[in-house]
Design a protein around this motif. Structure first.
Motif, PDB file in Angstrom:
ATOM      1  N   LYS A  41       0.845  -1.264  -0.197  1.00 17.73           N
ATOM      2  CA  LYS A  41       0.069  -0.175  -0.053  1.00 17.73           C
ATOM      3  C   LYS A  41       0.437   1.202  -0.226  1.00 17.73           C
ATOM      4  O   LYS A  41       2.006   1.368   0.705  1.00 17.73           O
ATOM      5  CB  LYS A  41      -0.997   0.129   1.770  1.00 17.73           C
ATOM      6  CG  LYS A  41      -1.673  -1.277   1.057  1.00 17.73           C
ATOM      7  CD  LYS A  41      -3.102  -0.876   0.191  1.00 17.73           C
ATOM      8  CE  LYS A  41      -4.041  -1.441   0.752  1.00 17.73           C
ATOM      9  NZ  LYS A  41      -5.823  -0.800  -0.242  1.00 17.73           N
ATOM     10  N   LYS A  42       1.023   2.274  -0.360  1.00 15.40           N
ATOM     11  CA  LYS A  42       1.211   3.620  -0.337  1.00 15.40           C
ATOM     12  C   LYS A  42       1.654   3.944   0.606  1.00 15.40           C
ATOM     13  O   LYS A  42       3.080   4.352   0.816  1.00 15.40           O
ATOM     14  CB  LYS A  42       0.490   4.597  -1.597  1.00 15.40           C
ATOM     15  CG  LYS A  42       1.351   5.960  -1.430  1.00 15.40           C
ATOM     16  CD  LYS A  42      -0.330   7.225  -1.438  1.00 15.40           C
ATOM     17  CE  LYS A  42       0.738   8.290  -2.172  1.00 15.40           C
ATOM     18  NZ  LYS A  42       0.211   9.574  -2.510  1.00 15.40           N
ATOM     19  N   GLU A  43       1.014   4.182   1.678  1.00 19.56           N
ATOM     20  CA  GLU A  43       1.637   3.890   3.132  1.00 19.56           C
ATOM     21  C   GLU A  43       2.422   3.638   3.566  1.00 19.56           C
ATOM     22  O   GLU A  43       3.275   3.805   4.641  1.00 19.56           O
ATOM     23  CB  GLU A  43       0.361   4.048   3.818  1.00 19.56           C
ATOM     24  CG  GLU A  43       0.034   3.117   4.414  1.00 19.56           C
ATOM     25  CD  GLU A  43      -1.523   2.504   5.018  1.00 19.56           C
ATOM     26  OE1 GLU A  43      -1.370   1.574   6.138  1.00 19.56           O
ATOM     27  OE2 GLU A  43      -1.939   3.334   4.746  1.00 19.56           O
ATOM     28  N   GLU A  66       4.240   3.877 -10.108  1.00 24.29           N
ATOM     29  CA  GLU A  66       3.802   5.341  -9.319  1.00 24.29           C
ATOM     30  C   GLU A  66       2.711   4.595  -8.620  1.00 24.29           C
ATOM     31  O   GLU A  66       1.795   3.549  -9.158  1.00 24.29           O
ATOM     32  CB  GLU A  66       3.381   6.422 -10.355  1.00 24.29           C
ATOM     33  CG  GLU A  66       3.832   6.661 -10.757  1.00 24.29           C
ATOM     34  CD  GLU A  66       4.674   7.623 -10.280  1.00 24.29           C
ATOM     35  OE1 GLU A  66       4.644   8.038  -9.215  1.00 24.29           O
ATOM     36  OE2 GLU A  66       6.366   7.949 -11.036  1.00 24.29           O
ATOM     37  N   PRO A  67       1.525   5.279  -7.585  1.00 21.08           N
ATOM     38  CA  PRO A  67       0.680   4.311  -7.179  1.00 21.08           C
ATOM     39  C   PRO A  67      -1.200   4.213  -7.763  1.00 21.08           C
ATOM     40  O   PRO A  67      -0.929   5.070  -8.925  1.00 21.08           O
ATOM     41  CB  PRO A  67       0.534   5.442  -6.026  1.00 21.08           C
ATOM     42  CG  PRO A  67       1.557   6.558  -5.746  1.00 21.08           C
ATOM     43  CD  PRO A  67       2.455   6.648  -6.945  1.00 21.08           C
ATOM     44  N   GLY A  68      -0.874   3.094  -7.878  1.00 26.14           N
ATOM     45  CA  GLY A  68      -2.063   2.810  -8.595  1.00 26.14           C
ATOM     46  C   GLY A  68      -2.202   1.770  -9.887  1.00 26.14           C
ATOM     47  O   GLY A  68      -2.818   1.755 -10.759  1.00 26.14           O
ATOM     48  N   GLU A 108      -5.703  -2.382  -5.954  1.00 26.53           N
ATOM     49  CA  GLU A 108      -6.416  -0.769  -5.674  1.00 26.53           C
ATOM     50  C   GLU A 108      -6.053   0.255  -5.773  1.00 26.53           C
ATOM     51  O   GLU A 108      -4.530   0.053  -6.705  1.00 26.53           O
ATOM     52  CB  GLU A 108      -6.404  -1.072  -4.250  1.00 26.53           C
ATOM     53  CG  GLU A 108      -7.552  -2.732  -4.428  1.00 26.53           C
ATOM     54  CD  GLU A 108      -7.255  -2.785  -2.367  1.00 26.53           C
ATOM     55  OE1 GLU A 108      -6.638  -1.716  -1.438  1.00 26.53           O
ATOM     56  OE2 GLU A 108      -8.031  -3.762  -1.465  1.00 26.53           O
ATOM     57  N   ASP A 109      -6.104   1.735  -6.048  1.00 25.74           N
ATOM     58  CA  ASP A 109      -5.454   2.469  -6.507  1.00 25.74           C
ATOM     59  C   ASP A 109      -4.418   2.790  -5.393  1.00 25.74           C
ATOM     60  O   ASP A 109      -3.354   3.894  -5.890  1.00 25.74           O
ATOM     61  CB  ASP A 109      -6.110   3.710  -6.366  1.00 25.74           C
ATOM     62  CG  ASP A 109      -8.174   3.672  -7.957  1.00 25.74           C
ATOM     63  OD1 ASP A 109      -6.821   2.073  -8.489  1.00 25.74           O
ATOM     64  OD2 ASP A 109      -8.759   4.088  -7.641  1.00 25.74           O
ATOM     65  N   ASP A 110      -4.183   2.442  -4.373  1.00 23.01           N
ATOM     66  CA  ASP A 110      -2.899   3.436  -3.985  1.00 23.01           C
ATOM     67  C   ASP A 110      -2.349   1.819  -3.337  1.00 23.01           C
ATOM     68  O   ASP A 110      -1.031   1.830  -2.569  1.00 23.01           O
ATOM     69  CB  ASP A 110      -3.274   3.428  -1.727  1.00 23.01           C
ATOM     70  CG  ASP A 110      -4.942   2.095  -1.485  1.00 23.01           C
ATOM     71  OD1 ASP A 110      -4.563   0.965  -2.324  1.00 23.01           O
ATOM     72  OD2 ASP A 110      -4.577   2.165  -0.610  1.00 23.01           O
ATOM     73  N   MET A 111      -2.050   1.044  -4.152  1.00 24.62           N
ATOM     74  CA  MET A 111      -0.830   0.118  -4.623  1.00 24.62           C
ATOM     75  C   MET A 111       0.361   0.274  -5.495  1.00 24.62           C
ATOM     76  O   MET A 111       0.121   1.148  -6.138  1.00 24.62           O
ATOM     77  CB  MET A 111      -1.284  -1.136  -4.957  1.00 24.62           C
ATOM     78  CG  MET A 111      -2.615  -2.158  -3.878  1.00 24.62           C
ATOM     79  SD  MET A 111      -3.201  -3.423  -4.378  1.00 24.62           S
ATOM     80  CE  MET A 111      -3.100  -4.097  -2.895  1.00 24.62           C
ATOM     81  N   VAL A 112       1.510   0.491  -4.644  1.00 26.46           N
ATOM     82  CA  VAL A 112       2.834   1.041  -5.115  1.00 26.46           C
ATOM     83  C   VAL A 112       3.470  -1.170  -5.485  1.00 26.46           C
ATOM     84  O   VAL A 112       3.718  -2.118  -4.490  1.00 26.46           O
ATOM     85  CB  VAL A 112       3.841   1.284  -4.446  1.00 26.46           C
ATOM     86  CG1 VAL A 112       5.019   2.143  -4.786  1.00 26.46           C
ATOM     87  CG2 VAL A 112       2.807   2.380  -4.171  1.00 26.46           C
TER      88      VAL A 112
END
Length: 161
Positions: A41-43, A66-68, A108-112
């Motif tokens: 996840k981006k976090e 890039e994220p997502g 998911e859109d917040d995955m890197v």
């Protein structure tokens, strides 16, 4: 000779998408880099990036998406990391939950995504220098070993993995 040894990476990815290849790709696409994949996840992405930077022998970083974005635009712009690996292991809180051949429904859109160098990349160079690569000769996956060498920690959120 391995059936896929002289294939182009795009051909290998197409066969993976069709589920014609679902196992290890040792000896495939000689002369091209192969990668392992880590998705967070981006976090958690900065902490994992820092971990790779501090531990380049364990995690030689080839590309960071890039994220997502599931397309590795710098390293393989025709690829889709959701479908172009033969198998994906899904871990939750450090526990293996399942293995699948496509992660599109999990994306998911917040995955890197991180592409990490793979030992399969240098096998061809060994064979060109008459150094036998037994796992390719025998049609097995690469030997894997546990080490007692520690990695340097990075980031406080790494403990949540």
């Amino acid at each position: 000779m391995n059936t896929y040894q002289t294939c182009e990476p795009s051909q290998i990815r197409e066969l993976i998408r069709k589920k014609e290849i679902i196992g290890p790709t040792a000896g495939f696409a000689e002369g091209f880099a192969q990668a392992n994949l880590m998705i967070v996840k981006k976090e958690l992405a900065f902490d994992f990036l820092l971990f790779c930077q501090r531990n380049p022998a364990a995690c030689p970083l080839l590309d960071v998406l890039e994220p997502g974005d599931p397309v590795p635009r710098r390293s393989a712009p025709q690829a889709d990391i959701r479908t172009d690996f033969p198998k994906y292991r899904i871990y939750r809180k450090g526990i293996l939950q399942q293995e699948v051949t496509d992660i599109s429904s999990y994306w998911e859109d917040d995955m890197v995504a991180f592409l990490i160098g793979c030992s399969f990349t240098f096998e061809h160079a060994l064979m060109l220098n008459d150094i036998p690569v037994r796992h390719i000769e025998d049609g097995h996956n690469v030997p894997m070993y546990q080490t007692n060498l520690s990695c340097e920690q990075a980031g406080c959120s790494m403990a949540r993995w």
